[in-house]
Structures are given as structure tokens and as C-alpha cells.
Design a protein around this motif. Structure first.
Motif, PDB file in Angstrom:
ATOM      1  N   GLU A 199       0.859  -1.181   0.000  1.00 61.30           N
ATOM      2  CA  GLU A 199       0.000   0.000   0.000  1.00 61.30           C
ATOM      3  C   GLU A 199       0.900   1.237   0.000  1.00 61.30           C
ATOM      4  O   GLU A 199       1.585   1.516   0.989  1.00 61.30           O
ATOM      5  CB  GLU A 199      -0.927   0.000   1.210  1.00 61.30           C
ATOM      6  N   ASP A 278      -4.948  -4.762   5.848  1.00 58.00           N
ATOM      7  CA  ASP A 278      -6.264  -4.395   6.370  1.00 58.00           C
ATOM      8  C   ASP A 278      -6.539  -2.902   6.188  1.00 58.00           C
ATOM      9  O   ASP A 278      -7.700  -2.484   6.127  1.00 58.00           O
ATOM     10  CB  ASP A 278      -6.366  -4.742   7.853  1.00 58.00           C
ATOM     11  N   TYR A 279      -5.474  -2.114   6.110  1.00 63.43           N
ATOM     12  CA  TYR A 279      -5.605  -0.663   5.976  1.00 63.43           C
ATOM     13  C   TYR A 279      -4.646  -0.146   4.913  1.00 63.43           C
ATOM     14  O   TYR A 279      -3.619  -0.766   4.624  1.00 63.43           O
ATOM     15  CB  TYR A 279      -5.289   0.034   7.308  1.00 63.43           C
ATOM     16  N   ARG A 280      -4.992   1.013   4.330  1.00 63.15           N
ATOM     17  CA  ARG A 280      -4.125   1.676   3.357  1.00 63.15           C
ATOM     18  C   ARG A 280      -4.143   3.177   3.645  1.00 63.15           C
ATOM     19  O   ARG A 280      -5.101   3.694   4.253  1.00 63.15           O
ATOM     20  CB  ARG A 280      -4.608   1.415   1.934  1.00 63.15           C
ATOM     21  N   GLU A 299      -2.895   8.880   8.298  1.00 64.80           N
ATOM     22  CA  GLU A 299      -4.300   8.479   8.359  1.00 64.80           C
ATOM     23  C   GLU A 299      -4.539   7.298   7.427  1.00 64.80           C
ATOM     24  O   GLU A 299      -4.169   7.335   6.246  1.00 64.80           O
ATOM     25  CB  GLU A 299      -5.212   9.646   7.964  1.00 64.80           C
ATOM     26  N   LEU A 300      -5.153   6.246   7.966  1.00 63.14           N
ATOM     27  CA  LEU A 300      -5.412   5.036   7.198  1.00 63.14           C
ATOM     28  C   LEU A 300      -6.903   4.785   7.075  1.00 63.14           C
ATOM     29  O   LEU A 300      -7.688   5.226   7.909  1.00 63.14           O
ATOM     30  CB  LEU A 300      -4.756   3.825   7.884  1.00 63.14           C
ATOM     31  N   GLU A 301      -7.279   4.046   6.026  1.00 63.71           N
ATOM     32  CA  GLU A 301      -8.667   3.634   5.838  1.00 63.71           C
ATOM     33  C   GLU A 301      -8.711   2.137   5.577  1.00 63.71           C
ATOM     34  O   GLU A 301      -7.732   1.536   5.110  1.00 63.71           O
ATOM     35  CB  GLU A 301      -9.296   4.394   4.673  1.00 63.71           C
ATOM     36  N   ARG A 302      -9.840   1.514   5.868  1.00 61.26           N
ATOM     37  CA  ARG A 302      -9.980   0.077   5.699  1.00 61.26           C
ATOM     38  C   ARG A 302      -9.966  -0.300   4.222  1.00 61.26           C
ATOM     39  O   ARG A 302     -10.510   0.389   3.374  1.00 61.26           O
ATOM     40  CB  ARG A 302     -11.311  -0.402   6.301  1.00 61.26           C
ATOM     41  N   THR A 303      -9.321  -1.427   3.932  1.00 60.75           N
ATOM     42  CA  THR A 303      -9.422  -2.022   2.597  1.00 60.75           C
ATOM     43  C   THR A 303     -10.618  -2.969   2.597  1.00 60.75           C
ATOM     44  O   THR A 303     -11.158  -3.321   3.663  1.00 60.75           O
ATOM     45  CB  THR A 303      -8.150  -2.813   2.254  1.00 60.75           C
ATOM     46  N   ASP A 305     -12.473  -6.336   2.723  1.00 62.12           N
ATOM     47  CA  ASP A 305     -12.157  -7.667   3.246  1.00 62.12           C
ATOM     48  C   ASP A 305     -12.495  -8.698   2.163  1.00 62.12           C
ATOM     49  O   ASP A 305     -13.655  -9.064   1.960  1.00 62.12           O
ATOM     50  CB  ASP A 305     -12.968  -7.934   4.514  1.00 62.12           C
TER      51      ASP A 305
END
Length: 406
Positions: A199, A278-280, A299-303, A305
Motif C-alpha cells: 500500500e 487491512d488498511y491503506r 491516516e489510514l482507511e480500511r481495505t 475484506d
């Protein structure tokens, strides 16, 4: 299983060459069409006439001794073989095969075969354990060669140790098992993910994990040996993907999601062995980020699943997930299996010696909706992959639809 198969039997120059006669005889009795290849050194221990009488076929020793002008013998033999067995396999022939050398009938023919290869080493224990021999065997194993382990016993040199050629009946059994496996997933499509995803944060930095992809590669090889049509969606990995497998290279979790969804509907078994982020990062910078202070807040956001999405969409596929845990392995594995609607979860304790990332061994526990199916101790990933694929093949065969393939 060996009846009607064409088998190449390569005999090389060790004292165990005399056992080649018994092996040839057992293969013929089992219904195989056996073509014997010998090195010059092997003829010092046993004569070509003996093997010709037992096999009822011409024995090949000299690469340039062409019996049939309409074909090139070593290519013709290689093209028509269902299995190649090297027994006994000396340190010399193992080194030649590992490094692509072709200076006798056995090594020249082996360089042209595309069928499965079964190697039965036989040599002094110190030779067998020499780093060069170990490295050469590992090279061949990574390319898909299978080994019949030597036994422990009285060696010709006087030692009582490991290095004795496996008994002919055990080599024939290994050949039978190989052919049996080769039909277990015939006509089935297997989709496997492997490695870690990347990522991007900026052009020189990224978030990833320690996954090497070795377990996914081993599963792909095992599925291929069982006759499946295998597609490997590979992120960041180390090592080479197994031969004969379609490889789809991806980078990010989103790339992997798209590649898997494109192929999911047509797959019979889907194995999610990859370690997907799990996050990017919310923001990907086009230019390299410069240092601006003692701290940097990311700052990360969920990918998406992927496994959970597949669990929601599956229609007859056998869905297998992996769970790398550091505590309460059974609890978290069962929780993941239920939440993501998997058929099987393969869980490992990455804190256990020999069971983490970037090693050639693993120890796993397999779970289904009824709980624990099997626990496997630390063993080579290639061996473990064969056992896991056998479980999956049996599960697929027992389902009402038997998958989506033929």
C-alpha cells in the motif's frame, strides 16, 4: 494407478544400482511400460542386458547411439513419459539435474522431460548431508521434483546411517501415490492468493508485511500435482512460483480484490493464503514526503475484506481462509471461519519456532464448522501443502455439487 503408464527409469552409478533390477521388475509387474536409461558408471554395477530383459525394451546408455533414425531418442522418450524415476540418484546426478547439465543419456533426457520427476537418493551419509547436495535437492524440490527419502541402514562404505536407497516396493508405492494424486483434482479449477500486498504512501515508501508467499506457492504446486488447473494471484513474494501454474501479479489489496473477483465464479476451490493489508493510506503522495518534524501522523482507511466478500458471494466453491495468530489460536480461527463463511480455516501460531513468515516450514491447525479437523506439527511447507490439498480434495468430492468444474 501405474498400469498403462510410460515410466522412464534412470539408473546412475552407485552400488545401489543393483536394486534397479528389482525396481524395474516391480514396475513392469504393476503394468508400466518401462524404458531404462543408464549412465556409463551404472553399467559398472549392473548390465544393460539385465534391464533390457526385465523391461522388454531397449536400454539407453549412449546419447549418440540412435536406434531409430526417425526420432531423436532422448526427446522422443521425454515427450512420451508419464513419469521419470531416478533410482539410485547419486550426488553427481542430483548436481547435474539441479544445474541444468546434460552430458550423458540420463541427464540429457531429464532436461527435456515435462512429466513429474521422482528422485530416490542413495549415497554416503556425509555426502547426503553436504551443503552442496542439500542445496541441489532444494533447487530440484522448488522446481517440482519429488523425493523418496533414503533409509537408514548398513551402507556400502561401512557406515550405519541415512543414505541407503529406499526399497523398490516403497518407490513403486510413491509412484502409485503420485498418479493417484494426479487425478484427485483433475478438471477442477483452483484459485490461490499468496504473498503480501503493498500500500503506497509515496513513490519510495509503502506499507506491507512479512509474508513471503512460500505457503501459497507450496499449495499451488500441490494442487497442480493433483491435476488441477491452478491460478496464483501473487503479491509481494520471495522465490519462484511453481512451474505450470498461471501467475497473476498484483501489488495492492485493491489489485488483489479485482484479480480474485474476476476469477472467483469459475473456480472450484479458492484458497486465500495471502496476507492482505487491512488498511491503506487515505492519501497517496505523488512526490516523496520530506521530513517536517519529529512526528508524522498517518491516516489510514480500511481495505475491502476479500475473504468476507467471497464468503458472501460463494455458490458451490470450497472457500479456504488462513489465520495467522499470536494467541488463542483455536478461538480466533473458529471466529474467523464463522464470520467470513469459510468452509475451512488453516490457522498457525506465528510465534512458534518454524511456523512464522519467511521460513520453509510451518505448523497449522485446520478447522471447519464442527471444530478442529487436524493439527499438523512443524514440517516442510511442501509436505504440509500436500496434506492440506488432500483434505480440500476430499471435501470437494463430498459436496453435493462437487465444485463448479466437470
Amino acid at each position: 494407478m501405474i498400469q498403462g503408464k510410460t515410466v522412464l527409469l534412470g539408473i546412475t552409478g552407485g552400488i545401489a544400482a543393483y536394486k534397479g533390477a528389482a525396481l524395474c521388475s516391480k514396475l513392469v509387474q504393476a503394468g508400466a511400460n518401462v524404458h531404462v536409461l543408464m549412465t556409463r558408471s551404472a553399467t559398472q554395477f549392473i548390465t544393460p542386458l539385465t534391464l533390457q530383459t526385465l523391461s522388454r525394451n531397449h536400454v539407453f546408455v549412449d546419447t549418440f547411439d540412435e536406434q531409430d533414425p526417425s526420432v531423436v531418442s532422448h526427446i522422443h522418450l521425454a515427450d512420451h513419459a508419464d513419469l521419470a524415476i531416478i533410482a539410485p540418484a547419486t550426488a553427481n546426478i542430483i548436481g547435474k539435474l539441479a544445474n541444468g547439465l546434460a552430458d550423458d543419456m540420463v541427464s540429457t533426457t531429464m532436461l527435456a522431460v515435462t512429466c513429474p520427476v521422482l528422485i530416490a537418493p542413495a549415497m554416503n551419509v556425509h555426502m547426503y548431508e553436504h551443503p552442496a547436495v542439500v542445496e541441489n535437492m532444494n533447487k530440484l524440490a522448488q522446481r517440482g521434483a519429488l523425493f523418496v527419502e533414503p533409509g537408514t541402514g548398513q551402507l556400502a562404505c561401512g557406515y550405519v546411517a541415512k543414505g541407503r536407497l529406499a526399497e523398490p516396493k516403497d518407490i513403486v508405492l510413491a509412484a502409485n501415490n503420485l498418479f493417484a494424486k494426479s487425478d484427485a483434482l483433475r478438471g477442477k479449477r483452483v484459485l490461490i492468493t499468496a504473498g503480501g500486498t503493498i500500500e503506497r504512501l509515496d513513490p519510495v515508501r509503502y506499507l506491507t508485511n512479512d509474508s513471503s508467499g512460500k505457503m501459497g506457492f507450496a499449495l499451488a504446486e500441490a494442487a497442480k500435482l493433483m491435476g488441477a488447473d491452478v491460478t496464483l494471484v501473487a503479491g509481494r513474494t520471495s522465490g519462484q512460483a511453481p512451474a505450470g501454474v498461471a501467475v497473476v501479479p498484483v501489488v495492492s489489496a485493491q489489485d488483489m480484490l479485482e484479480a480474485v473477483l474476476d476469477r472467483f465464479d469459475e473456480s472450484d476451490i479458492v484458497i486465500k493464503a495471502a496476507a492482505v493489508a487491512d488498511y491503506r493510506p487515505v492519501q497517496v503522495h505523488r512526490e516523496k514526503l520530506k521530513k517536517t518534524g519529529d512526528r508524522y501522523q498517518l491516516e489510514l482507511e480500511r481495505t475491502t475484506d476479500i475473504l468476507q466478500l467471497l464468503g458472501e458471494r460463494k455458490k458451490g466453491q470450497l472457500l479456504v481462509g488462513f489465520a495467522a495468530e499470536t494467541e488463542q489460536l483455536d478461538h480466533y480461527a473458529m471466529d474467523k471461519l464463522k464470520r467470513k463463511n469459510c468452509d475451512l480455516i488453516i490457522a498457525n501460531d506465528i510465534g512458534m519456532a518454524g511456523a512464522g513468515f519467511n521460513v520453509d516450514t510451518n505448523a497449522v491447525s485446520v478447522f471447519d464448522h464442527n471444530g478442529l479437523v487436524e493439527r499438523y506439527p512443524v514440517m516442510p511447507k511442501r509436505e504440509l501443502a500436500g496434506r492440506l490439498m488432500a483434505i480440500m480434495a476430499a471435501r470437494l468430492a463430498s459436496t453435493p455439487f462437487g465444485g463448479l468444474g466437470e
